[in-house]
Design a protein around this motif. Structure first.
Motif, PDB file in Angstrom:
ATOM      1  N   LEU A 343       0.880  -1.175   0.000  1.00 43.99           N
ATOM      2  CA  LEU A 343       0.000   0.000   0.000  1.00 43.99           C
ATOM      3  C   LEU A 343       0.911   1.217   0.000  1.00 43.99           C
ATOM      4  CD1 LEU A 343      -3.028   0.845   0.325  1.00 43.99           C
ATOM      5  CD2 LEU A 343      -2.465   1.304   2.662  1.00 43.99           C
ATOM      6  N   LYS A 344       0.822   2.000  -1.066  1.00 43.87           N
ATOM      7  CA  LYS A 344       1.705   3.142  -1.205  1.00 43.87           C
ATOM      8  C   LYS A 344       0.907   4.281  -1.801  1.00 43.87           C
ATOM      9  CE  LYS A 344       6.645   3.167  -2.167  1.00 43.87           C
ATOM     10  NZ  LYS A 344       7.682   2.851  -3.117  1.00 43.87           N
ATOM     11  N   ARG A 345       1.038   5.440  -1.217  1.00 43.50           N
ATOM     12  CA  ARG A 345       0.370   6.646  -1.722  1.00 43.50           C
ATOM     13  C   ARG A 345      -1.122   6.416  -1.977  1.00 43.50           C
ATOM     14  NH1 ARG A 345       5.209   9.362  -3.047  1.00 43.50           N
ATOM     15  NH2 ARG A 345       6.758   7.972  -3.903  1.00 43.50           N
ATOM     16  N   GLY A 346      -1.763   5.748  -1.041  1.00 41.03           N
ATOM     17  CA  GLY A 346      -3.206   5.572  -1.153  1.00 41.03           C
ATOM     18  C   GLY A 346      -3.630   4.503  -2.149  1.00 41.03           C
ATOM     19  N   ILE A 347      -2.661   3.790  -2.705  1.00 45.96           N
ATOM     20  CA  ILE A 347      -2.998   2.768  -3.698  1.00 45.96           C
ATOM     21  C   ILE A 347      -2.579   1.399  -3.204  1.00 45.96           C
ATOM     22  CG2 ILE A 347      -2.448   1.915  -5.994  1.00 45.96           C
ATOM     23  CD1 ILE A 347      -2.271   4.709  -6.923  1.00 45.96           C
ATOM     24  N   TYR A 417      -7.834   2.030  -5.513  1.00 49.18           N
ATOM     25  CA  TYR A 417      -7.669   3.324  -4.836  1.00 49.18           C
ATOM     26  C   TYR A 417      -8.339   3.224  -3.475  1.00 49.18           C
ATOM     27  CZ  TYR A 417      -6.366   5.315  -9.356  1.00 49.18           C
ATOM     28  OH  TYR A 417      -5.749   5.599 -10.537  1.00 49.18           O
ATOM     29  N   ALA A 419      -8.089   5.535  -0.976  1.00 48.81           N
ATOM     30  CA  ALA A 419      -8.428   6.837  -0.369  1.00 48.81           C
ATOM     31  C   ALA A 419      -9.659   7.426  -1.028  1.00 48.81           C
ATOM     32  CB  ALA A 419      -7.249   7.782  -0.516  1.00 48.81           C
ATOM     33  N   ARG A 420     -10.367   8.218  -0.265  1.00 45.91           N
ATOM     34  CA  ARG A 420     -11.498   8.986  -0.798  1.00 45.91           C
ATOM     35  C   ARG A 420     -11.246  10.429  -0.416  1.00 45.91           C
ATOM     36  NH1 ARG A 420     -15.869   5.137  -1.691  1.00 45.91           N
ATOM     37  NH2 ARG A 420     -14.821   4.156  -3.421  1.00 45.91           N
TER      38      ARG A 420
END
Lengths: 425, 234
Positions: A343-347, A417, A419-420
């Motif tokens: 999990l990196k940068r919200g992905i 993705y 994050a929201r």
């Protein structure tokens, strides 16, 4: 009076169908209460206006506005709304025209207008079922039920057409038969809904069962780890003494062997992944224990923060993918599996590779842009649900998935993705 | 010459990592200069006084000031995004905050030579890309900045704005042309925005939030393209 009842019933059925159609188009359900209120208002206004005025333009406007209001519950996008409203209304109109043109040579009279409406409603029903089938073709519904479903309105139409043409039936009789058929169709749709609901519930239950199994397994893993630590703690004095003795003898090699032994004692063979996420660890340990037993090379890298949202969906996704991968790899000579989750940068990124027998499997079929992979399993009917669910979850998180093959290695690559952002459009 | 820091409270671990680094350097025929700290505080003081590092192996569980705090200090207080951090730890579960410091990788003890080799390969690639030069003309003067310093580029009428953590420049030019001379760290998310992927805090399908809090929209026509790029990277 009978005519009014017929008119009211057909209208009710029609609006029910419209509501169902919108749900099918947009793929999800809206707030049920609001939908019920809007549909009821639409129904009352529409029926009254139709019965009072019999004017084309009032009908058109009322229908369009009503459909648009229902669609509005689902989506705020004006473009989508216009498109769906237009499509549904066109289908409605088309069916009306088709129904009346069947009787163009028939004598004109108000009473029989209602019969047209009944036939028209059956036509709309058929169209709705066909649309539903077309749109949900990617989802897991059975084909057989839909055929029998379409047969019902077709039979109804045949009966009514036969009765009107043969003239063996009085007007009142015809109206009563129509009401009966309408009710029967409506009930059948209702039962069909119940059936679908119970199928999806059954599926959910199955999934929960697997999840529960995984949890039980994880609990076992944790308990066993704890037991070992307890045992070691109990014996620590003894171990230290032993090491001290060896150290006094300057026997480095012996010390190393001793420490290695202690280490391997501590190692919990069932705890393969320990990312700190109870849910995700459970599924991974559950699946990967199997993999370690059956396969030769298992390469795992999991880098996740201790708390991950949406872990249920991630679990369904990983469970399905790993099950397929382990099964396919087990049939090969290499028996190779590699699982990378980060999990990196919200992905969330998942990469699963496994060896597979290219001769036995699968033909890649180019269908437009999508590569459709066929199963290696002998019973194609039962298969494919797993991957379909994976696709559904990937879509839910706006993600994307690539399935590639190279030299006996089957590779699934996907991102989600996680994050929201609130002000995201 | 790459300068590499190692911070761990275990002296032996520091020595073993150092040896593995020298081994790697010898194989690849590169020069490395290693520095070792046993506490987070001493490392912080070194960096605060202007000490430079390309790469840092940082233990998460230190005595007082933890690796998490050091990492956050490097990113937030020093605004240093260039320093590549590799966390080392005795266990494989990681706190949420660690991910906010954009680490290059995580290693679980005991650390093997293979793992060091793999991390070094990746780190050198990243550092090289960061140090590529970006040049532009402002009036009669030519400017050169390392690409790794650029957070994003924005098209403003006939000008292009280059934003770094500390300042911003503007020059006459077309963003489309500029895009061609940028490294693969950059990605076009909009016809008037190109971002450096290293500075992304988090992605959603529709938007990008950068480390400094800037929110940029990914244009409708670029969303699928960006997603596919992200799927294929690394």
């Amino acid at each position: 009076m009978l005519d009014f009842m017929l008119c009211a019933l057909t209208n009710l059925f029609r609006i029910f169908l419209i509501g169902r159609c919108v749900t099918v188009f947009l793929g999800r359900d809206a707030d049920k209460k609001k939908k019920l209120i809007i549909c009821a208002c639409f129904y009352v206004i529409n029926t009254v206006l139709f019965w009072e005025f019999h004017t084309v333009w009032i009908n058109t406007v009322c229908n369009l506005m009503g459909i648009a209001a229902i669609v509005r519950l689902y989506t705020k996008s004006v473009k989508t709304n216009l498109f769906i409203t237009g499509t549904i209304y066109l289908v409605n109109c088309g069916c009306d025209v088709a129904a009346t043109s069947m009787f163009i040579s028939y004598r004109d009279g108000e009473a029989y207008n209602q019969i047209y409406a009944v036939i028209s409603i059956f036509l709309i029903f058929i169209c709705e079922l066909v649309i539903e089938k077309m749109i949900t073709i990617h989802k897991d519904t059975e084909a057989v039920q839909n055929v029998s479903l379409v047969l019902m309105p077709i039979c109804s139409i045949t009966v009514i057409v036969f009765l009107t043409y043969s003239g063996t039936c009085t007007d009142i009789g015809l109206a009563i038969v129509s009401i009966g058929l309408l009710a029967a169709n409506f009930l059948m749709l209702y039962l069909y809904n119940l059936l679908l609901h119970s199928i999806s519930q059954q599926y959910e239950m199955e999934m929960l069962k697997t999840q529960l199994q995984a949890y039980a397994n994880q609990l076992n893993v944790i308990l066993r780890g704890e037991e070992k630590i307890k045992a070691l703690r109990h014996d620590i004095k003894h171990h230290l003494n032993e090491l001290m003795l060896l150290a006094n003898k300057h026997d480095v090699a012996e010390i190393q062997v001793y420490i290695d032994e202690m280490k391997s004692f501590l190692q919990n063979p069932n705890e393969i992944v320990a990312s700190g996420n109870l849910e995700i660890d459970s599924v991974l340990n559950f699946m990967l224990q199997k993999a370690e037993k059956e396969l030769k090379t298992v390469d795992i890298k999991v880098i996740l923060p201790e708390k991950v949202r949406h872990s249920f969906d991630i679990n369904v996704l990983l469970g399905n993918l790993l099950e397929n991968a382990i099964e396919a790899a087990g049939k090969t000579e290499n028996k190779y599996l590699s699982v990378h989750i980060t999990l990196k940068r919200g992905i969330l990124k998942v990469n699963i590779e496994n060896s597979f027998e290219s001769s036995r499997i699968l033909c890649e079929e180019q269908k437009g842009k999508d590569t459709v992979l066929k199963t290696t399993k002998p019973f194609t009917q039962q298969h494919g649900i797993g991957l379909k669910n994976v696709r559904k979850i990937v879509e839910k998180y706006n993600g994307t998935m690539a399935v590639t093959t190279r030299e006996g290695i089957f590779c699934v690559n996907l991102i989600l993705y996680m994050a929201r952002m609130e002000n995201g459009m | 010459m790459y300068s590499i820091g190692i911070c761990d409270d275990g002296e032996n671990i520091c020595i073993s990592i150092e040896n593995m680094l020298f081994q790697y350097a010898q194989e690849k025929n590169i020069q490395v200069d290693t520095n070792v700290w046993y506490t987070g505080e001493s490392l912080r003081d070194y960096l605060a006084s202007g000490g430079y590092l390309d790469l840092l192996f940082l233990d998460i569980e230190l005595f007082k000031m933890t690796g998490i705090e050091v990492g956050a200090y490097i990113r937030n207080q020093l605004d240093n995004m260039g320093l590549q951090i590799v966390y080392i730890s005795g266990k494989a579960s990681y706190a949420q905050q660690l991910f906010k410091t954009q680490p290059l990788d995580f290693l679980v003890k005991p650390i093997l030579q293979e793992q060091i080799n793999e991390v070094m390969d990746l780190a050198l690639k990243v550092i090289k890309k960061r140090n590529e030069r970006f040049e532009f003309q402002q009036g009669k003067d030519y400017y050169y900045i390392p690409m790794g310093d650029i957070v994003y580029l924005e098209s403003k009428g006939r000008k292009v704005k280059v934003v770094t953590m500390k300042s911003a420049f503007e020059f006459y030019g077309k963003l489309k042309k500029v895009a061609k001379c940028l490294s693969e760290d950059f990605i076009v998310i909009h016809q008037s925005y190109i971002i450096n992927k290293e500075y992304v805090f988090r992605y959603t399908y529709e938007m990008v939030e950068l480390i400094d809090g800037t929110m940029l929209t990914i244009s409708l026509s670029n969303r699928k393209f960006v997603r596919d790029k992200l799927l294929r990277e690394e």
